[in-house]
Design a protein around this motif. Sequence first.
Motif, PDB file in Angstrom:
ATOM      1  N   ASN A   3      35.880  52.478  24.104  1.00  0.00           N
ATOM      2  CA  ASN A   3      36.541  51.789  25.205  1.00  0.00           C
ATOM      3  C   ASN A   3      36.319  52.499  26.529  1.00  0.00           C
ATOM      4  OD1 ASN A   3      37.459  49.723  23.736  1.00  0.00           O
ATOM      5  ND2 ASN A   3      39.590  50.401  23.615  1.00  0.00           N
ATOM      6  N   ILE A   6      33.094  51.460  27.860  1.00  0.00           N
ATOM      7  CA  ILE A   6      33.109  50.094  28.400  1.00  0.00           C
ATOM      8  C   ILE A   6      33.722  50.095  29.802  1.00  0.00           C
ATOM      9  CG2 ILE A   6      34.012  47.763  28.043  1.00  0.00           C
ATOM     10  CD1 ILE A   6      34.007  48.415  25.010  1.00  0.00           C
ATOM     11  N   LEU A 219      47.162  43.503  31.622  1.00  0.00           N
ATOM     12  CA  LEU A 219      46.301  42.926  30.587  1.00  0.00           C
ATOM     13  C   LEU A 219      45.468  44.009  29.905  1.00  0.00           C
ATOM     14  CD1 LEU A 219      46.192  39.922  29.966  1.00  0.00           C
ATOM     15  CD2 LEU A 219      44.129  39.750  31.332  1.00  0.00           C
ATOM     16  N   SER A 222      47.032  46.675  27.053  1.00  0.00           N
ATOM     17  CA  SER A 222      47.238  46.291  25.661  1.00  0.00           C
ATOM     18  C   SER A 222      46.009  46.608  24.817  1.00  0.00           C
ATOM     19  CB  SER A 222      47.583  44.812  25.560  1.00  0.00           C
ATOM     20  OG  SER A 222      46.527  44.044  26.052  1.00  0.00           O
ATOM     21  N   SER A 223      44.869  46.866  25.444  1.00  0.00           N
ATOM     22  CA  SER A 223      43.679  47.216  24.660  1.00  0.00           C
ATOM     23  C   SER A 223      43.277  48.674  24.841  1.00  0.00           C
ATOM     24  CB  SER A 223      42.474  46.378  25.062  1.00  0.00           C
ATOM     25  OG  SER A 223      42.848  45.128  25.517  1.00  0.00           O
ATOM     26  N   VAL A 224      43.609  49.246  25.966  1.00  0.00           N
ATOM     27  CA  VAL A 224      43.096  50.569  26.300  1.00  0.00           C
ATOM     28  C   VAL A 224      44.270  51.481  26.598  1.00  0.00           C
ATOM     29  CG1 VAL A 224      41.408  51.767  27.712  1.00  0.00           C
ATOM     30  CG2 VAL A 224      41.279  49.308  27.482  1.00  0.00           C
TER      31      VAL A 224
ATOM     32  N   VAL B  72      46.261  48.240  17.831  1.00  0.00           N
ATOM     33  CA  VAL B  72      46.234  47.304  18.962  1.00  0.00           C
ATOM     34  C   VAL B  72      45.053  46.333  18.893  1.00  0.00           C
ATOM     35  CG1 VAL B  72      47.517  48.790  20.535  1.00  0.00           C
ATOM     36  CG2 VAL B  72      45.033  48.870  20.540  1.00  0.00           C
ATOM     37  N   TYR B  77      47.926  40.440  23.393  1.00  0.00           N
ATOM     38  CA  TYR B  77      49.138  40.423  24.222  1.00  0.00           C
ATOM     39  C   TYR B  77      48.845  39.733  25.546  1.00  0.00           C
ATOM     40  CZ  TYR B  77      52.797  42.421  27.289  1.00  0.00           C
ATOM     41  OH  TYR B  77      53.807  42.605  28.192  1.00  0.00           O
ATOM     42  N   ASP B  92      31.615  37.336  32.736  1.00  0.00           N
ATOM     43  CA  ASP B  92      31.480  38.788  32.595  1.00  0.00           C
ATOM     44  C   ASP B  92      32.825  39.415  32.262  1.00  0.00           C
ATOM     45  OD1 ASP B  92      28.882  38.613  33.190  1.00  0.00           O
ATOM     46  OD2 ASP B  92      29.025  39.383  35.250  1.00  0.00           O
ATOM     47  N   GLN B  93      33.838  38.912  32.944  1.00  0.00           N
ATOM     48  CA  GLN B  93      35.160  39.481  32.762  1.00  0.00           C
ATOM     49  C   GLN B  93      35.710  39.211  31.357  1.00  0.00           C
ATOM     50  OE1 GLN B  93      38.742  40.528  35.447  1.00  0.00           O
ATOM     51  NE2 GLN B  93      37.738  38.692  36.054  1.00  0.00           N
ATOM     52  N   PHE B  96      34.037  41.465  29.064  1.00  0.00           N
ATOM     53  CA  PHE B  96      34.557  42.825  29.220  1.00  0.00           C
ATOM     54  C   PHE B  96      35.828  43.016  28.392  1.00  0.00           C
ATOM     55  CE2 PHE B  96      37.633  45.310  31.869  1.00  0.00           C
ATOM     56  CZ  PHE B  96      37.093  46.564  31.666  1.00  0.00           C
ATOM     57  N   PHE B  97      36.760  42.062  28.518  1.00  0.00           N
ATOM     58  CA  PHE B  97      38.005  42.190  27.770  1.00  0.00           C
ATOM     59  C   PHE B  97      37.765  42.064  26.264  1.00  0.00           C
ATOM     60  CE2 PHE B  97      40.037  41.339  31.881  1.00  0.00           C
ATOM     61  CZ  PHE B  97      41.025  42.302  31.840  1.00  0.00           C
ATOM     62  N   LYS B  99      35.120  42.980  24.655  1.00  0.00           N
ATOM     63  CA  LYS B  99      34.533  44.220  24.157  1.00  0.00           C
ATOM     64  C   LYS B  99      35.587  45.311  24.027  1.00  0.00           C
ATOM     65  CE  LYS B  99      30.767  44.248  26.906  1.00  0.00           C
ATOM     66  NZ  LYS B  99      29.583  44.865  27.502  1.00  0.00           N
ATOM     67  N   LEU B 100      36.555  45.304  24.941  1.00  0.00           N
ATOM     68  CA  LEU B 100      37.642  46.284  24.841  1.00  0.00           C
ATOM     69  C   LEU B 100      38.439  46.088  23.558  1.00  0.00           C
ATOM     70  CD1 LEU B 100      39.126  46.606  28.427  1.00  0.00           C
ATOM     71  CD2 LEU B 100      37.715  48.232  27.207  1.00  0.00           C
ATOM     72  N   LYS B 101      38.442  44.844  23.053  1.00  0.00           N
ATOM     73  CA  LYS B 101      39.153  44.586  21.803  1.00  0.00           C
ATOM     74  C   LYS B 101      38.250  44.807  20.599  1.00  0.00           C
ATOM     75  CE  LYS B 101      43.431  43.401  22.776  1.00  0.00           C
ATOM     76  NZ  LYS B 101      44.539  44.262  22.352  1.00  0.00           N
ATOM     77  N   GLN B 141      42.820  33.916  30.759  1.00  0.00           N
ATOM     78  CA  GLN B 141      43.616  34.996  30.181  1.00  0.00           C
ATOM     79  C   GLN B 141      44.064  34.667  28.761  1.00  0.00           C
ATOM     80  OE1 GLN B 141      46.435  34.887  33.263  1.00  0.00           O
ATOM     81  NE2 GLN B 141      45.443  36.446  34.512  1.00  0.00           N
ATOM     82  N   VAL B 144      41.124  35.171  26.460  1.00  0.00           N
ATOM     83  CA  VAL B 144      40.878  36.599  26.273  1.00  0.00           C
ATOM     84  C   VAL B 144      41.885  37.202  25.289  1.00  0.00           C
ATOM     85  CG1 VAL B 144      41.125  38.780  27.498  1.00  0.00           C
ATOM     86  CG2 VAL B 144      39.694  36.994  28.455  1.00  0.00           C
TER      87      VAL B 144
END
Lengths: 441, 322
Positions: A3, A6, A219, A222-224, B72, B77, B92-93, B96-97, B99-101, B141, B144
């Motif tokens: 993360n 990223i 937002l 919750s992931s990072v 998580v 959430y 892109d955004q 991005f989110f 990939k964070l998950k 949102q 995502v």
Amino acid sequence: MNNLNIIIGREVKERVAKKSFIFTTLLTPLFMILLMALPSLIMLFSHGSKQKIVTIDKSELVLPALLKEAQDNELVAIVPAKSGATQQELIHDENYDGVLVIGPDIVSNPSNVTLYSRESSTMDVKDAVSSTVAEVVREQRMKKYNVEDIDRLLADSRVSVDIKEVRVDEEGNESDSSSTLAMALGFIMTFMLYTFLLLYGQMVMNSIIEEKNNRVLELMVSSVKPIQLMLGKIIGVGLVALIQIVVWAILVCAFVAMVMPLLIPADIATDMAAMQAGTFNAASSDVSTEMLTAISTFSNVGYLASIFGYLALFMVGGFLFYASIFAAIGASVDNAQDASNLTTFATIPIIFGLVFGMMAFQDPNSTAVIWMSMIPFTSPMVMIARIPFDIAQWQIWLSFAILIASFVGMAWFAGKVYRIGIFMYGKKPTVKDIIRWARYK
Amino acid sequence: MNIIEVHGVSKQYSSHKALDNVSLEIPAGSVYGLLGPNGAGKTTLIRIINHITAPDSGQVLFDGHPLVAEDVVNIGYLPEERGLYKKMKVGDQALFFAKLKGLKTREAETQLRAWFEKFGISDWWNKKVEELSKGMAQKVQFIVTVLHRPKLLIFDEPFSGFDPINAELLKNEILQLRDEGATVIFSTHNMESVEALCDNFTLINRSRNILSGNVAEIRREMGKNHYRLSFQGDADKLIQTLGPSIRNYNMSAPEQTESGIIYNSEFTLNPDVTMHDFIQAANDTVEIVTFDRALPSMNEIFIRTVENYNNPAPFASAISNQ
């Protein structure tokens, strides 16, 4: 870890792809090179506008020497007065910038020299005239003593002294060094570092404030983990700064390696080669040793690259440290206005760093300066100011190690503040609040 | 099987206690309402479940084990206050989110394209977020939040800012996600949507869990001895007859209909009075037109429970004031 990558990737990509970044990165070195080349360019273009000084030499002794001296002068042209022309006529003659009148008793009364001009004359004209007049008067007075072979003696005694500085380090190694050059380099680097720390540090702060304001952080968290978010921001922006420095280093070094040799006049190039071979004779050259050292240093790609290397090193260290402080501030407040008070905690030490960096030029090895180059708040600027003075290597690395260790400590603190601060809205926090947040579980 | 179990969780913020010994259990595969007045501590609880903040004391179990940071990726959430990077392109955004998950780029892109298609927003992919309206940004949102198919979805006021058509679309998506096995925690002030969506709920007030349970059961329970009666006849006489067994009542103005004058009334009776007693008394006095157990709305339950808690002394009925 993934993360973090990223986050860093996004920070770098979003910034580097901006047009403004590309422009400043490519245009600044161009601007720097222009600035470096400006003095010689001015000299080049001012050729036509030499100050024309018409000279009435009533002593008839000084004029030949003055004419000879003026041949090489870029700024002053000496013209002998036409016989019969009066002083008044010449003063009102628009063709001349000034009238120099040398009294008939110049040898006994060296002050009997007057320069009439419409505009105030430049220092160059005065300097050129007075040193030549002094020389002529001295020679004329010496000649009165009827010494044998006086002409040869005088010719032989015309020397120009240029002090070549050699710095000897603790192991007894000698190296060429010019303190003016070291100062100039140190100044440029200290100032660059100062600007970088302020600009990029505040970029970190403002971008955290913005993320907090538009609630994108809600937002993200919750992931990072918050600490990953903060470190990702700091490292990402730091990488952008590093990219900029590296691009500049490459552009400047490439310019020096490829374009500089074409720009240096042939005679200076010969002198430089002679100096490197150790056969350079300052008296036989019309360029000073100082100047030559400067030119050869600036055209030494290896040296420039190493200087840029140090700059990058301390820029990264200093940035990481200060960006942590800026990040903690950014996370604590809601808007830039609230941040302004707290920002002084970061900007004042940076300004101190610049001030102590300037002090370092006077005595790069004084106790106070050495201490300031170790304390993390001022060390990046002060150390980078000292590096061109060939200081001991262990000091550079010790300073860097302290800086990185301090970054880790500061990032730990900032992370604790950040984690709480990003959810705090409304009330403008005091320093006390911020320290209390750091203690929360 | 409970996907979330909260055991005695407390959280203190300097002078303010955000959560005080809160416990609750969220069964897997259900929609769970998290209700409470503003500032009651809901967001703090959600943040603890999300592993954003840690509780001072107490424990949270996720899927049977103590909650850890790695969980998580199994949670999606959607916070109440939310935003996107304004200058970034929508596609892109979203990537991005995703990939964070933990989604791979290619996988994320395929799924995102499918969702964009479903929501009819495919042509936004290359637009910057600042060009979108608030509702549009909220669709992004939402996507995502659910894209990585988490076991647990937490929505904080998901419908705010949506028009009724899009709110309905969203509601159906949420129910479908539940049908596919996800558990949904749903925090809202809109009590009608709680009745429509939630199986269970918890009401948090002043940092404590003051009421927890199944929506239908609680409504039945709270509706006990609460009846709706329409009748013809002498209203005063009815009240006189019922007399001491009435705890509270509400009588409408007489209404003129084809079959005569009708009164609509609501009665809350004392606990020892049975429905049988009530009907008998009513039947003896007046002519009953309709009779009904009055299930209180979630709105009534919310207000009554919170006011009772804050103001425990006399029975302050919200119903009689309606």
